[in-house]
Motif scaffolding. Structure first.
Motif, PDB file in Angstrom:
ATOM      1  N   HIS A  12      -4.252  12.062 -26.682  1.00 44.76           N
ATOM      2  CA  HIS A  12      -4.534  13.128 -28.001  1.00 44.76           C
ATOM      3  C   HIS A  12      -2.096  13.402 -28.504  1.00 44.76           C
ATOM      4  N   LEU A  16       0.112  12.167 -30.959  1.00 46.17           N
ATOM      5  CA  LEU A  16       1.261  13.129 -31.616  1.00 46.17           C
ATOM      6  C   LEU A  16       3.049  12.551 -31.674  1.00 46.17           C
ATOM      7  N   SER A  45      -2.670   9.420 -36.404  1.00 44.75           N
ATOM      8  CA  SER A  45      -3.519  10.679 -36.896  1.00 44.75           C
ATOM      9  C   SER A  45      -4.824  10.351 -36.636  1.00 44.75           C
ATOM     10  N   GLN A  48      -5.547  11.301 -32.654  1.00 44.69           N
ATOM     11  CA  GLN A  48      -5.068  12.676 -33.239  1.00 44.69           C
ATOM     12  C   GLN A  48      -6.506  13.218 -32.582  1.00 44.69           C
ATOM     13  N   LEU A  49      -7.233  12.433 -34.206  1.00 46.74           N
ATOM     14  CA  LEU A  49      -8.565  12.935 -34.369  1.00 46.74           C
ATOM     15  C   LEU A  49     -10.041  12.854 -33.265  1.00 46.74           C
ATOM     16  N   LYS A  75      -5.709  23.534 -36.217  1.00 50.32           N
ATOM     17  CA  LYS A  75      -5.567  22.231 -36.351  1.00 50.32           C
ATOM     18  C   LYS A  75      -6.130  20.755 -36.655  1.00 50.32           C
ATOM     19  N   LEU A  79      -4.340  18.798 -39.314  1.00 50.95           N
ATOM     20  CA  LEU A  79      -4.334  17.277 -39.016  1.00 50.95           C
ATOM     21  C   LEU A  79      -5.202  16.263 -40.743  1.00 50.95           C
ATOM     22  N   THR A 107       3.294  18.104 -38.777  1.00 48.92           N
ATOM     23  CA  THR A 107       2.986  17.968 -37.227  1.00 48.92           C
ATOM     24  C   THR A 107       3.541  18.919 -36.563  1.00 48.92           C
ATOM     25  N   ASN A 110       1.171  21.921 -36.537  1.00 46.99           N
ATOM     26  CA  ASN A 110       0.221  21.962 -35.353  1.00 46.99           C
ATOM     27  C   ASN A 110       1.289  21.957 -34.396  1.00 46.99           C
TER      28      ASN A 110
END
Length: 118
Positions: A12, A16, A45, A48-49, A75, A79, A107, A110
């Motif tokens: 994660h 980022l 991206s 992160q998802l 969040k 995203l 970002t 977030n």
């Protein structure tokens, strides 16, 4: 389970860094009008998802941990906005002047939500 959680958390953070780092590499290009969406933003991206969903799934399985669904939802919404902007603009060159600053700003928002909201 703790090892899996730590691996997902590290991934994660890598996602980022890819988003924010990709945006930062284009700052000079924005000024000259030659900015482009670097692949790291899009890949970060997606990373992160996937890792975020994995972290939430692990937290939900652990009955001792209460998941803040409002925080997760905010969040996720941010995203998804980053991901949509990246997908729409991935082949456009040069980018509109608002794309990279918006991605970087979202970002940072977030990050703020992740750290400040408890």
């Amino acid at each position: 389970m703790e090892i899996l959680r730590n691996v997902l958390l590290i991934l994660h953070f890598v996602g980022l860094a890819a988003i924010l780092g990709g945006a930062m590499t284009q700052i000079k290009a924005i000024k000259t009008g030659t900015a482009r969406l670097v692949p790291g933003i899009l890949h970060g991206s997606w990373l992160q998802l996937v890792s975020g969903l994995g972290l939430v799934a692990l937290a939900e399985m652990n009955s001792a941990v209460a998941v803040d669904h409002m925080k997760v939802g905010i969040k996720l919404l941010i995203l998804v906005a980053i991901l949509v902007i990246a997908l729409i603009n991935k082949k456009k060159e040069p980018l509109a002047g608002w794309v990279i600053p918006t991605v970087a700003g979202l970002t940072v928002v977030n990050i703020i939500v992740a750290v400040v909201v408890r």
